[in-house]
Design a protein around this motif. Sequence first.
Motif, PDB file in Angstrom:
ATOM      1  N   UNK A   3     -79.032 -37.706 -20.687  1.00  0.00           N
ATOM      2  CA  UNK A   3     -77.717 -38.226 -20.367  1.00  0.00           C
ATOM      3  C   UNK A   3     -77.893 -39.691 -20.708  1.00  0.00           C
ATOM      4  N   UNK A   4     -78.735 -40.448 -20.262  1.00  0.00           N
ATOM      5  CA  UNK A   4     -78.938 -41.667 -20.768  1.00  0.00           C
ATOM      6  C   UNK A   4     -78.939 -42.139 -22.530  1.00  0.00           C
ATOM      7  N   UNK A   5     -79.697 -41.292 -23.028  1.00  0.00           N
ATOM      8  CA  UNK A   5     -79.468 -41.230 -24.719  1.00  0.00           C
ATOM      9  C   UNK A   5     -78.108 -41.117 -25.248  1.00  0.00           C
ATOM     10  N   UNK A   6     -77.233 -40.132 -24.453  1.00  0.00           N
ATOM     11  CA  UNK A   6     -75.990 -39.565 -24.866  1.00  0.00           C
ATOM     12  C   UNK A   6     -74.903 -40.744 -24.696  1.00  0.00           C
ATOM     13  N   UNK A   7     -75.169 -41.472 -23.363  1.00  0.00           N
ATOM     14  CA  UNK A   7     -74.419 -42.653 -22.923  1.00  0.00           C
ATOM     15  C   UNK A   7     -74.499 -43.708 -24.103  1.00  0.00           C
ATOM     16  N   UNK A   8     -75.893 -44.065 -24.409  1.00  0.00           N
ATOM     17  CA  UNK A   8     -76.108 -45.310 -25.477  1.00  0.00           C
ATOM     18  C   UNK A   8     -75.564 -44.798 -26.833  1.00  0.00           C
ATOM     19  N   UNK A   9     -75.632 -43.566 -27.252  1.00  0.00           N
ATOM     20  CA  UNK A   9     -75.131 -43.182 -28.491  1.00  0.00           C
ATOM     21  C   UNK A   9     -73.645 -43.117 -28.543  1.00  0.00           C
ATOM     22  N   UNK A  10     -72.856 -42.948 -27.368  1.00  0.00           N
ATOM     23  CA  UNK A  10     -71.533 -43.120 -27.355  1.00  0.00           C
ATOM     24  C   UNK A  10     -71.140 -44.775 -27.232  1.00  0.00           C
ATOM     25  N   UNK A  11     -71.865 -45.434 -26.691  1.00  0.00           N
ATOM     26  CA  UNK A  11     -71.634 -46.780 -26.697  1.00  0.00           C
ATOM     27  C   UNK A  11     -71.619 -47.586 -28.076  1.00  0.00           C
ATOM     28  N   UNK A  12     -72.642 -47.185 -28.725  1.00  0.00           N
ATOM     29  CA  UNK A  12     -73.074 -47.590 -29.947  1.00  0.00           C
ATOM     30  C   UNK A  12     -71.880 -47.259 -30.901  1.00  0.00           C
ATOM     31  N   UNK A  13     -71.335 -45.975 -31.031  1.00  0.00           N
ATOM     32  CA  UNK A  13     -70.408 -45.422 -31.800  1.00  0.00           C
ATOM     33  C   UNK A  13     -69.038 -45.971 -31.455  1.00  0.00           C
ATOM     34  N   UNK A  14     -68.856 -46.869 -30.280  1.00  0.00           N
ATOM     35  CA  UNK A  14     -67.597 -47.402 -30.076  1.00  0.00           C
ATOM     36  C   UNK A  14     -67.373 -48.597 -30.898  1.00  0.00           C
ATOM     37  N   UNK A  15     -66.178 -48.904 -31.872  1.00  0.00           N
ATOM     38  CA  UNK A  15     -66.071 -49.614 -32.696  1.00  0.00           C
ATOM     39  C   UNK A  15     -66.087 -51.248 -31.974  1.00  0.00           C
ATOM     40  N   UNK A  16     -65.444 -51.243 -30.881  1.00  0.00           N
ATOM     41  CA  UNK A  16     -65.361 -52.652 -30.210  1.00  0.00           C
ATOM     42  C   UNK A  16     -66.878 -53.029 -29.597  1.00  0.00           C
ATOM     43  N   UNK A  17     -67.494 -52.241 -29.030  1.00  0.00           N
ATOM     44  CA  UNK A  17     -68.825 -52.446 -28.852  1.00  0.00           C
ATOM     45  C   UNK A  17     -69.869 -52.834 -29.773  1.00  0.00           C
ATOM     46  N   UNK A  18     -69.655 -51.851 -30.880  1.00  0.00           N
ATOM     47  CA  UNK A  18     -70.513 -52.183 -32.052  1.00  0.00           C
ATOM     48  C   UNK A  18     -70.323 -53.554 -32.748  1.00  0.00           C
ATOM     49  N   UNK A  19     -69.159 -53.958 -32.822  1.00  0.00           N
ATOM     50  CA  UNK A  19     -68.594 -55.204 -33.513  1.00  0.00           C
ATOM     51  C   UNK A  19     -69.024 -56.186 -32.659  1.00  0.00           C
ATOM     52  N   UNK A  20     -68.727 -56.035 -31.399  1.00  0.00           N
ATOM     53  CA  UNK A  20     -69.199 -57.371 -30.363  1.00  0.00           C
ATOM     54  C   UNK A  20     -70.672 -57.520 -30.739  1.00  0.00           C
ATOM     55  N   UNK A  21     -71.665 -56.750 -30.682  1.00  0.00           N
ATOM     56  CA  UNK A  21     -72.976 -56.643 -30.645  1.00  0.00           C
ATOM     57  C   UNK A  21     -73.452 -57.260 -32.123  1.00  0.00           C
TER      58      UNK A  21
END
Length: 205
Positions: A3-21
Amino acid sequence: MDTTEQKHLAMAKDPATASRIVQNIAAIEQDFRLAEGYLSDWMLREIIAALRTTVPAPFEVVTTAWAAIISCPDWKPNKRPGRGDAWLDIVEHAEDEDDHTWLAAALGAGPTALHLELIFREGLSHYMDKLAADTSLMAKLRKKGFKVELTAKRVYLPLVIDAALFAKAVAENDFDAAMAPAREAAELGVAAKPEIDDLLKQVRG
């Protein structure tokens, strides 16, 4: 994938989150290194110092490879090496499988927390069965501030440092106010000695 890996993958694929990082990666890496290293070490040093100024003799604060424990001669048989039969330990407890900094744990930031936990040595792991059977003793521990989680087999005092007070303490090099929760946890732990002695007596048989 858990579940944790799935959550992280979803966050990484989010354009806004990825762009901010991506746009702030230099600052993020520098901040993380400071949080994981220097600031976490500083937090632990101040907590341990607060414990040392709080616990009275014959209690003593002993540093460990990770943090520190509060020990008492009555909990440590003379002939047995090591920490003894029971002690109060500074423990980081996370709700997920991720690694967290001591700084985040102490501040209660995210799914992690810092506790002053009652620990029994491995050979006395049946202490929770004894405690579960003694509802009066369990009630006394709770009255003195301890959280008792029978299913998780944990008995602990929450230790939460206020982020604003710690930031102010770092800026002014005055940690008295910020470390009040550490002193309070130590005081509650010491005050519960009769209850811990009672439980230890039952466990030792």
